[in-house]
Design a protein around this motif. Sequence first.
Motif, mmCIF file in Angstrom:
data_model
loop_
_atom_site.group_PDB
_atom_site.id
_atom_site.type_symbol
_atom_site.label_atom_id
_atom_site.label_comp_id
_atom_site.label_asym_id
_atom_site.label_seq_id
_atom_site.Cartn_x
_atom_site.Cartn_y
_atom_site.Cartn_z
ATOM 1 N N GLN A 97 -9.577 7.077 1.362
ATOM 2 C CA GLN A 97 -10.580 8.325 1.312
ATOM 3 C C GLN A 97 -10.460 8.871 2.056
ATOM 4 O O GLN A 97 -10.516 10.385 2.514
ATOM 5 N N SER A 98 -10.557 8.002 3.347
ATOM 6 C CA SER A 98 -10.442 8.857 4.989
ATOM 7 C C SER A 98 -9.328 9.199 5.653
ATOM 8 O O SER A 98 -9.600 10.033 6.976
ATOM 9 N N ARG A 99 -8.294 8.226 5.162
ATOM 10 C CA ARG A 99 -7.047 8.693 5.809
ATOM 11 C C ARG A 99 -5.908 8.910 5.206
ATOM 12 O O ARG A 99 -5.992 9.176 3.817
ATOM 13 N N PRO A 100 -5.534 10.230 5.836
ATOM 14 C CA PRO A 100 -4.903 11.786 4.641
ATOM 15 C C PRO A 100 -3.556 11.223 4.277
ATOM 16 O O PRO A 100 -3.218 11.333 3.454
ATOM 17 N N ASP A 101 -2.938 9.942 5.220
ATOM 18 C CA ASP A 101 -2.131 9.632 5.524
ATOM 19 C C ASP A 101 -1.113 8.804 3.258
ATOM 20 O O ASP A 101 0.117 8.410 3.893
ATOM 21 N N TYR A 102 -2.405 8.204 3.748
ATOM 22 C CA TYR A 102 -2.885 7.343 2.267
ATOM 23 C C TYR A 102 -1.884 8.182 0.855
ATOM 24 O O TYR A 102 -1.853 8.193 0.364
ATOM 25 N N GLY A 103 -2.216 9.793 1.440
ATOM 26 C CA GLY A 103 -1.983 11.044 0.231
ATOM 27 C C GLY A 103 -0.902 10.818 -0.207
ATOM 28 O O GLY A 103 -0.217 11.103 -1.347
ATOM 29 N N GLY A 104 -0.104 10.233 0.842
ATOM 30 C CA GLY A 104 1.755 10.237 0.171
ATOM 31 C C GLY A 104 1.964 9.295 -0.589
ATOM 32 O O GLY A 104 3.393 9.398 -0.909
ATOM 33 N N LEU A 105 0.795 8.008 -0.872
ATOM 34 C CA LEU A 105 1.532 7.161 -1.713
ATOM 35 C C LEU A 105 1.365 7.775 -3.351
ATOM 36 O O LEU A 105 0.254 8.036 -3.317
ATOM 37 N N GLY A 106 1.842 6.993 -4.335
ATOM 38 C CA GLY A 106 1.770 7.221 -5.422
ATOM 39 C C GLY A 106 0.749 6.194 -6.054
ATOM 40 O O GLY A 106 0.644 5.651 -4.634
ATOM 41 N N PHE A 107 0.163 6.022 -6.832
ATOM 42 C CA PHE A 107 -1.107 5.479 -7.618
ATOM 43 C C PHE A 107 -0.244 4.408 -7.569
ATOM 44 O O PHE A 107 -1.286 3.194 -7.214
ATOM 45 N N ASP A 108 0.860 3.540 -7.720
ATOM 46 C CA ASP A 108 0.963 1.800 -8.599
ATOM 47 C C ASP A 108 0.611 1.408 -6.345
ATOM 48 O O ASP A 108 -0.147 0.950 -6.611
#
Length: 246
Positions: free
Chosen positions: A26-37
């Motif tokens: 939630q705190s790191r925007p770079d995770y936003g580029g990853l898919g749900f799986d």
Amino acid sequence: MMNQQTMDKLKEMRLNGLAAAWLEQQSRPDYGGLGFDERLGLLVDSEWMSRQNARLKRNLKEARLKLGSACLEDLDYDDRRELDKPLIRQLATCNWVAQHQNIAITGPTGTGKSFLACALAQHALRRRYRAIYRRTSRLFDELALARADGTYARLLAKLARVDVFILDDWAMAPLGPAERKDMSELMEDRFGERSTILTSQRPPELWHDQIGDPTTADAICDRMLSQCHRLMLKGPSRRKEVASQT
């Protein structure tokens, strides 16, 4: 609000590793580029690792190793010790635990028998096995007390179940009748079912004299040594060498 409710539920279900990883996502925007799986997989990995670490911590506490920091990576292969490197590499696979084999470590005082035994147990603990360490004299005291307070069978059952049992300073003194019975019961319960590490200053051929009764001695030694890796440590006392350097 929804995030807090989710966090509360994760903690209530004791999914603390997953909760911590979810907060990080939630705190790191770079995770936003990853898919749900991918994100779900990272969360599951974090929870799995958290549980493995907690399990190792519990098992280390239960083991009560004499030398809790001992590890195979720190073994000293000084030529004077004549350590069998191929055998150590073989034991590092922990196949001996999986195959319920034993280890006998003998040699003069101060040559590192307890360190090697604890290092082997530590390695097994990292492979998710359970271990328990006892000095021989303390074990017999513990069993005598258990016999007196009615918990003898329960203690024997606990020692029978543990994957690796380390018995340090074996055969230092002659056994009495009760101690012979204790050792016989322990070896009988563990033979072919679990692994045992014995350390002793006396070579196996002298164990019979310390056990006392020839029939019981034959039974104990047969169960200990019939599927056993033997390591004999040599060289000067490491304690004296360390003391001379300080």
